[in-house]
Design a protein around this motif. Structure first.
Motif, PDB file in Angstrom:
ATOM      1  N   ARG A   1       8.536   3.259   8.362  1.00 25.27           N
ATOM      2  CA  ARG A   1       6.905   4.217   9.471  1.00 25.27           C
ATOM      3  C   ARG A   1       6.271   2.679   9.560  1.00 25.27           C
ATOM      4  NH1 ARG A   1       2.332   5.694   9.911  1.00 25.27           N
ATOM      5  NH2 ARG A   1       2.143   6.098   7.542  1.00 25.27           N
ATOM      6  N   ILE A   2       6.541   2.061  10.902  1.00 24.00           N
ATOM      7  CA  ILE A   2       5.288   1.058  11.188  1.00 24.00           C
ATOM      8  C   ILE A   2       3.820   1.525  11.673  1.00 24.00           C
ATOM      9  CG2 ILE A   2       4.978  -0.979  12.528  1.00 24.00           C
ATOM     10  CD1 ILE A   2       8.684  -0.965  13.044  1.00 24.00           C
ATOM     11  N   THR A   3       3.056   0.264  10.909  1.00 21.88           N
ATOM     12  CA  THR A   3       1.963   1.009  11.142  1.00 21.88           C
ATOM     13  C   THR A   3       0.628  -0.196  10.870  1.00 21.88           C
ATOM     14  OG1 THR A   3       0.120   2.807  10.818  1.00 21.88           O
ATOM     15  CG2 THR A   3       2.259   1.421   8.853  1.00 21.88           C
ATOM     16  N   LYS A   4      -0.841   0.164  11.330  1.00 20.48           N
ATOM     17  CA  LYS A   4      -1.464  -0.836  11.724  1.00 20.48           C
ATOM     18  C   LYS A   4      -2.674  -1.065  10.857  1.00 20.48           C
ATOM     19  CE  LYS A   4      -0.071  -2.551  16.166  1.00 20.48           C
ATOM     20  NZ  LYS A   4      -0.607  -2.717  17.368  1.00 20.48           N
ATOM     21  N   VAL A   5      -2.722  -2.228  10.344  1.00 22.27           N
ATOM     22  CA  VAL A   5      -4.103  -2.264   8.883  1.00 22.27           C
ATOM     23  C   VAL A   5      -5.596  -1.775   9.783  1.00 22.27           C
ATOM     24  CG1 VAL A   5      -5.608  -3.755   7.778  1.00 22.27           C
ATOM     25  CG2 VAL A   5      -3.208  -3.822   8.239  1.00 22.27           C
ATOM     26  N   ILE A   6      -6.441  -0.786   9.115  1.00 20.95           N
ATOM     27  CA  ILE A   6      -7.586  -0.348   9.388  1.00 20.95           C
ATOM     28  C   ILE A   6      -8.403  -1.287   9.080  1.00 20.95           C
ATOM     29  CG2 ILE A   6      -9.310   1.317   9.401  1.00 20.95           C
ATOM     30  CD1 ILE A   6      -7.214   3.062   9.813  1.00 20.95           C
ATOM     31  N   ALA A   7      -7.990  -1.040   7.430  1.00 18.15           N
ATOM     32  CA  ALA A   7      -8.668  -2.684   6.967  1.00 18.15           C
ATOM     33  C   ALA A   7      -8.520  -2.871   5.850  1.00 18.15           C
ATOM     34  CB  ALA A   7     -10.549  -1.711   6.633  1.00 18.15           C
ATOM     35  N   CYS A   8      -8.718  -4.813   4.910  1.00 16.47           N
ATOM     36  CA  CYS A   8      -7.876  -4.007   3.983  1.00 16.47           C
ATOM     37  C   CYS A   8      -9.157  -4.473   2.803  1.00 16.47           C
ATOM     38  CB  CYS A   8      -7.084  -5.643   4.179  1.00 16.47           C
ATOM     39  SG  CYS A   8      -6.988  -6.308   2.258  1.00 16.47           S
ATOM     40  N   LEU A   9      -9.798  -4.480   2.106  1.00 17.71           N
ATOM     41  CA  LEU A   9     -10.452  -3.863   1.224  1.00 17.71           C
ATOM     42  C   LEU A   9     -10.495  -4.226  -0.706  1.00 17.71           C
ATOM     43  CD1 LEU A   9     -12.339  -0.517   2.419  1.00 17.71           C
ATOM     44  CD2 LEU A   9     -12.663  -3.175   3.191  1.00 17.71           C
ATOM     45  N   PRO A  10     -11.691  -5.660  -1.392  1.00 17.59           N
ATOM     46  CA  PRO A  10     -11.134  -5.615  -2.550  1.00 17.59           C
ATOM     47  C   PRO A  10     -12.102  -4.908  -2.743  1.00 17.59           C
ATOM     48  CG  PRO A  10     -12.836  -7.318  -1.056  1.00 17.59           C
ATOM     49  CD  PRO A  10     -12.194  -6.505  -0.671  1.00 17.59           C
TER      50      PRO A  10
ATOM     51  N   THR B   1       5.250  -2.447   7.543  1.00 14.27           N
ATOM     52  CA  THR B   1       6.275  -2.112   7.546  1.00 14.27           C
ATOM     53  C   THR B   1       5.889  -1.477   6.568  1.00 14.27           C
ATOM     54  OG1 THR B   1       7.756  -3.165   9.356  1.00 14.27           O
ATOM     55  CG2 THR B   1       9.091  -0.786   7.862  1.00 14.27           C
ATOM     56  N   LEU B   2       6.086   0.057   6.169  1.00 10.98           N
ATOM     57  CA  LEU B   2       6.365   0.652   4.784  1.00 10.98           C
ATOM     58  C   LEU B   2       7.960   1.222   4.360  1.00 10.98           C
ATOM     59  CD1 LEU B   2       3.862   3.277   5.745  1.00 10.98           C
ATOM     60  CD2 LEU B   2       3.318   2.063   4.277  1.00 10.98           C
ATOM     61  N   PRO B   3       7.981   1.755   3.141  1.00  7.65           N
ATOM     62  CA  PRO B   3       9.313   1.992   2.700  1.00  7.65           C
ATOM     63  C   PRO B   3      10.094   2.902   2.792  1.00  7.65           C
ATOM     64  CG  PRO B   3       7.501   1.662   0.758  1.00  7.65           C
ATOM     65  CD  PRO B   3       7.046   1.662   1.676  1.00  7.65           C
ATOM     66  N   SER B   4       9.323   3.943   3.150  1.00 10.91           N
ATOM     67  CA  SER B   4       9.866   4.569   4.079  1.00 10.91           C
ATOM     68  C   SER B   4      10.840   4.703   6.132  1.00 10.91           C
ATOM     69  CB  SER B   4       8.650   6.083   4.796  1.00 10.91           C
ATOM     70  OG  SER B   4       7.697   5.825   5.908  1.00 10.91           O
TER      71      SER B   4
ATOM     72  N   PRO C   1      -1.673  -3.497 -13.032  1.00  7.08           N
ATOM     73  CA  PRO C   1      -0.376  -3.817 -13.936  1.00  7.08           C
ATOM     74  C   PRO C   1       0.439  -4.246 -13.144  1.00  7.08           C
ATOM     75  CG  PRO C   1      -1.661  -2.220 -15.061  1.00  7.08           C
ATOM     76  CD  PRO C   1      -1.908  -2.820 -13.928  1.00  7.08           C
ATOM     77  N   ARG C   2       1.664  -4.798 -12.662  1.00 12.64           N
ATOM     78  CA  ARG C   2       2.545  -5.127 -11.914  1.00 12.64           C
ATOM     79  C   ARG C   2       3.695  -3.981 -11.501  1.00 12.64           C
ATOM     80  NH1 ARG C   2       4.420  -9.251  -8.897  1.00 12.64           N
ATOM     81  NH2 ARG C   2       6.665  -9.221  -9.460  1.00 12.64           N
ATOM     82  N   TRP C   3       3.805  -3.225 -12.970  1.00 18.07           N
ATOM     83  CA  TRP C   3       5.004  -2.244 -12.819  1.00 18.07           C
ATOM     84  C   TRP C   3       4.249  -0.675 -11.961  1.00 18.07           C
ATOM     85  CZ3 TRP C   3       2.872   2.910 -15.141  1.00 18.07           C
ATOM     86  CH2 TRP C   3       2.175   2.277 -16.450  1.00 18.07           C
ATOM     87  N   LEU C   4       3.345  -0.612 -11.772  1.00 17.12           N
ATOM     88  CA  LEU C   4       2.018   0.409 -11.311  1.00 17.12           C
ATOM     89  C   LEU C   4       2.606   0.273  -9.239  1.00 17.12           C
ATOM     90  CD1 LEU C   4      -1.046   1.076 -12.391  1.00 17.12           C
ATOM     91  CD2 LEU C   4       1.073   2.621 -12.828  1.00 17.12           C
ATOM     92  N   LEU C   5       2.780  -1.385  -9.148  1.00 12.98           N
ATOM     93  CA  LEU C   5       2.828  -1.303  -8.043  1.00 12.98           C
ATOM     94  C   LEU C   5       4.568  -1.492  -7.539  1.00 12.98           C
ATOM     95  CD1 LEU C   5       1.134  -4.723  -7.597  1.00 12.98           C
ATOM     96  CD2 LEU C   5       0.331  -2.545  -7.106  1.00 12.98           C
ATOM     97  N   ARG C   6       4.893  -0.074  -7.255  1.00 12.77           N
ATOM     98  CA  ARG C   6       6.421   0.203  -7.194  1.00 12.77           C
ATOM     99  C   ARG C   6       7.051   0.277  -5.679  1.00 12.77           C
ATOM    100  NH1 ARG C   6       8.319   0.742 -12.368  1.00 12.77           N
ATOM    101  NH2 ARG C   6       9.891   2.011 -11.257  1.00 12.77           N
ATOM    102  N   HIS C   7       6.397  -0.086  -5.100  1.00 14.42           N
ATOM    103  CA  HIS C   7       6.899   0.489  -3.791  1.00 14.42           C
ATOM    104  C   HIS C   7       6.849  -1.265  -3.270  1.00 14.42           C
ATOM    105  CE1 HIS C   7       5.351   4.287  -3.933  1.00 14.42           C
ATOM    106  NE2 HIS C   7       6.661   3.960  -3.860  1.00 14.42           N
ATOM    107  N   ARG C   8       7.640  -1.837  -1.779  1.00 16.52           N
ATOM    108  CA  ARG C   8       7.854  -3.061  -0.926  1.00 16.52           C
ATOM    109  C   ARG C   8       6.999  -2.589   0.267  1.00 16.52           C
ATOM    110  NH1 ARG C   8       8.517  -7.211  -4.766  1.00 16.52           N
ATOM    111  NH2 ARG C   8      10.428  -6.500  -6.541  1.00 16.52           N
ATOM    112  N   ILE C   9       6.268  -3.682   0.918  1.00 15.40           N
ATOM    113  CA  ILE C   9       5.984  -3.217   1.866  1.00 15.40           C
ATOM    114  C   ILE C   9       5.921  -4.583   2.625  1.00 15.40           C
ATOM    115  CG2 ILE C   9       4.261  -1.409   1.802  1.00 15.40           C
ATOM    116  CD1 ILE C   9       2.051  -3.162   2.376  1.00 15.40           C
TER     117      ILE C   9
END
Length: 105
Positions: free
Chosen positions: A79-88, A74-77, A5-13
């Motif tokens: 902090r800039i980080t990099k992706v290790i993996a993107c898993l469906p 870039t996270l809401p905090s 549900p979209r209401w659970l996706l509370r942050h923006r990256i």
């Protein structure tokens, strides 16, 4: 259940897709804002190359979100980080919310 549900996706990256390397630095695509739920928890994960690495946070996004490894996030905090993996994560018809897990350095 279908998608988380979209209401659970509370942050923006902010995601800048990794495009490859130039002679001087990595190349990234234009920044895109994505709704997600961010869990800043350290854990061991396996990278696409098969080595065990430490993930400092995980973002959960809507199904269909694709982020190549090494993309910049870039996270809401701030902090800039990099992706290790993107898993469906697909429940295969079970009553669980389908989503994408983005493991971050």
């Amino acid at each position: 259940m279908s998608a988380v549900p979209r209401w659970l996706l509370r942050h923006r990256i902010t995601i800048e897709e990794y495009l490859g390397d130039s002679s001087t630095a990595p190349l990234y695509g234009p920044p895109q804002q994505v709704r997600a739920f961010v869990d800043e928890q350290t854990r061991a994960v396996v990278s696409p190359g098969g080595e065990q690495v430490t993930s400092s946070s995980t973002a959960y996004a809507a199904p269909g979100t694709t982020v190549p490894p090494l993309s910049r996030v870039t996270l809401p905090s701030g902090r800039i980080t990099k992706v290790i993996a993107c898993l469906p994560r697909d429940g295969g018809g079970l009553p669980t919310p389908d989503h994408v897990e983005i493991q971050l350095q």
